[in-house]
Write an enzyme that holds these catalytic residues in place. Structure first.
Site, PDB file in Angstrom:
ATOM      1  N   LYS A   1      64.181  28.078  -0.450  1.00  0.00           N
ATOM      2  CA  LYS A   1      62.870  29.581  -0.673  1.00  0.00           C
ATOM      3  C   LYS A   1      64.149  29.893  -1.249  1.00  0.00           C
ATOM      4  O   LYS A   1      65.630  30.531  -1.369  1.00  0.00           O
ATOM      5  CB  LYS A   1      62.444  29.851   0.449  1.00  0.00           C
TER       6      LYS A   1
ATOM      7  N   ARG B   1      60.377  21.365   7.033  1.00  0.00           N
ATOM      8  CA  ARG B   1      59.942  21.187   6.334  1.00  0.00           C
ATOM      9  C   ARG B   1      60.966  20.838   5.000  1.00  0.00           C
ATOM     10  O   ARG B   1      61.156  22.019   4.674  1.00  0.00           O
ATOM     11  CB  ARG B   1      58.500  21.860   5.676  1.00  0.00           C
TER      12      ARG B   1
HETATM   13  N1  HH2 Z   1      56.373  26.509   1.721  1.00  0.00           N
HETATM   14  C1  HH2 Z   1      55.605  25.671   0.965  1.00  0.00           C
HETATM   15  C2  HH2 Z   1      54.663  24.870   0.603  1.00  0.00           C
HETATM   16  N2  HH2 Z   1      54.203  24.327   1.680  1.00  0.00           N
HETATM   17  N3  HH2 Z   1      53.317  24.802   4.190  1.00  0.00           N
HETATM   18  C3  HH2 Z   1      54.023  25.122   5.459  1.00  0.00           C
HETATM   19  N4  HH2 Z   1      53.335  24.746   6.581  1.00  0.00           N
HETATM   20  N5  HH2 Z   1      55.296  25.612   5.609  1.00  0.00           N
HETATM   21  C4  HH2 Z   1      56.041  26.293   4.603  1.00  0.00           C
HETATM   22  O1  HH2 Z   1      57.278  26.747   4.504  1.00  0.00           O
HETATM   23  C5  HH2 Z   1      55.786  25.826   2.997  1.00  0.00           C
HETATM   24  C6  HH2 Z   1      54.266  24.615   3.051  1.00  0.00           C
HETATM   25  C7  HH2 Z   1      56.458  25.793  -0.288  1.00  0.00           C
HETATM   26  O2  HH2 Z   1      56.992  24.744  -1.016  1.00  0.00           O
HETATM   27  P1  HH2 Z   1      56.958  23.615  -2.234  1.00  0.00           P
HETATM   28  O3  HH2 Z   1      56.269  23.198  -1.705  1.00  0.00           O
HETATM   29  O4  HH2 Z   1      58.321  23.519  -2.397  1.00  0.00           O
HETATM   30  O5  HH2 Z   1      56.711  24.769  -3.380  1.00  0.00           O
HETATM   31  P2  HH2 Z   1      55.428  25.029  -3.501  1.00  0.00           P
HETATM   32  O6  HH2 Z   1      53.592  25.816  -3.383  1.00  0.00           O
HETATM   33  O7  HH2 Z   1      55.416  26.103  -5.288  1.00  0.00           O
HETATM   34  O8  HH2 Z   1      54.362  23.722  -4.880  1.00  0.00           O
END
Ligand code: HH2
Length: 286
Positions: free
Chosen positions: A232, A266
């Site tokens: 992040k 995660r």
């Molecule tokens: N962060 C992201 C997505 N889902 N869910 C939970 N519970 N906690 C988090 O911190 C979280 C999440 C963002 O990361 P990523 O899936 O890599 O990115 P994107 O939302 O652009 O797909």
């Protein structure tokens, strides 16, 4: 290092399989994004075969849970219709669960969550803490699956516009407590709600750091706690590194979150985080 001050009850998966929170045991959730536009891996796993192969590789590296999502929630992103999320995630969830892997579905849509459960998903991961879709609480209550309630200041489209809090730690704690009570009032078993401070979701660098530093206050609520720092922006602000170079910072922040009492982390790069966790556990158990 302190171990977790509390030990929540195990998560109960469909069929009675348990994910117990033993002293010092951390669960690692590996990210499988089937999106064209996720902030760190968008477009890499659009093909279901590639996504399934990636999920299998994450399990081989030590992931306990695979979080499959078909909608990016990066700052400024637009919602993705349920039909498109389903097209992206269903074959991947079906493929991974048929191999015996534990899958969570990363969605705020009750329709997507319900269809994901029907093809084998075991956990619902809702970044809106069951707020964006009025059907979500009822679905979780009826299906009895564990669910993750994450704090976000608002929808991804606007959450980073000018995030403000009276006291970020207390505000996030109050919000998650409210969402936990809403879940319990809807008939969801208290022990099956995982709380997540939502690192990067409507937060400045200072907000994210305060939430991590004071994580024990969230852990003290007695619920399982999940923390997602992976790649992040705040890690980029600290290290000066681009998004694809943030896995060492992710491993460090994940290990620190676990040392401060988190139960699940995660991450995108499971191998690096597993090493960091092992080092933390070895020091703790010395
Ligand atoms: N962060 C992201 C997505 N889902 N869910 C939970 N519970 N906690 C988090 O911190 C979280 C999440 C963002 O990361 P990523 O899936 O890599 O990115 P994107 O939302 O652009 O797909």
């Amino acid at each position: 290092m302190n171990g977790a001050p509390s030990r929540p009850e195990p998560l109960i998966l469909k069929g009675g399989r348990l994910l117990p929170f033993e002293a010092g045991r951390a669960w690692v959730m590996g990210v499988v994004n089937t999106t064209p536009d996720s902030f760190s891996d968008g477009g890499r796993y659009l093909d279901p075969e590639a996504a399934i192969a990636h999920g299998r590789a994450l399990v081989a590296a030590g992931a306990d849970i695979l979080d499959v999502g078909g909608e990016s929630t990066r700052p400024g992103s637009e919602p993705v219709p349920a039909s498109e999320q389903l097209r992206r995630v269903l074959p991947v969830i079906e493929g991974l669960t048929s191999l015996g892997h534990v899958v969570s579905v990363d969605t705020t849509s009750a329709e997507v969550a319900a269809r994901a459960l029907a093809v084998g998903a075991q956990i619902i991961n809702d970044i809106s803490a069951f707020r964006f879709d009025p059907e979500m609480l009822g679905l979780i209550a009826a299906s009895g699956v564990p669910a993750i309630a994450m704090h976000t200041l608002g929808p991804p489209k606007t959450m980073q516009a000018d995030p403000r809090y009276v006291d970020v730690v207390q505000d996030v704690l109050n919000h998650l407590n409210e969402r936990l009570e809403a879940a319990v009032a809807a008939g969801i078993r208290r022990g099956q709600v995982v709380l997540d401070p939502g690192i990067g979701f409507g937060k400045t660098v200072a907000h994210n750091l305060a939430l991590l530093k004071h994580l024990p206050r969230l852990v003290a609520l007695g619920q399982p706690v999940l923390v997602g720092t992976s790649r992040k922006r705040f890690l980029g602000a600290i290290t000066g590194r681009e998004v694809e170079e943030r896995d060492a910072a992710t491993a460090a922040s994940s290990a620190i979150a676990l040392a401060l009492g988190a139960h699940i982390v995660r991450v995108h790069d499971v191998a690096a985080t597993i090493d960091a966790i092992r080092v933390g556990a070895a020091i703790r158990d010395a």
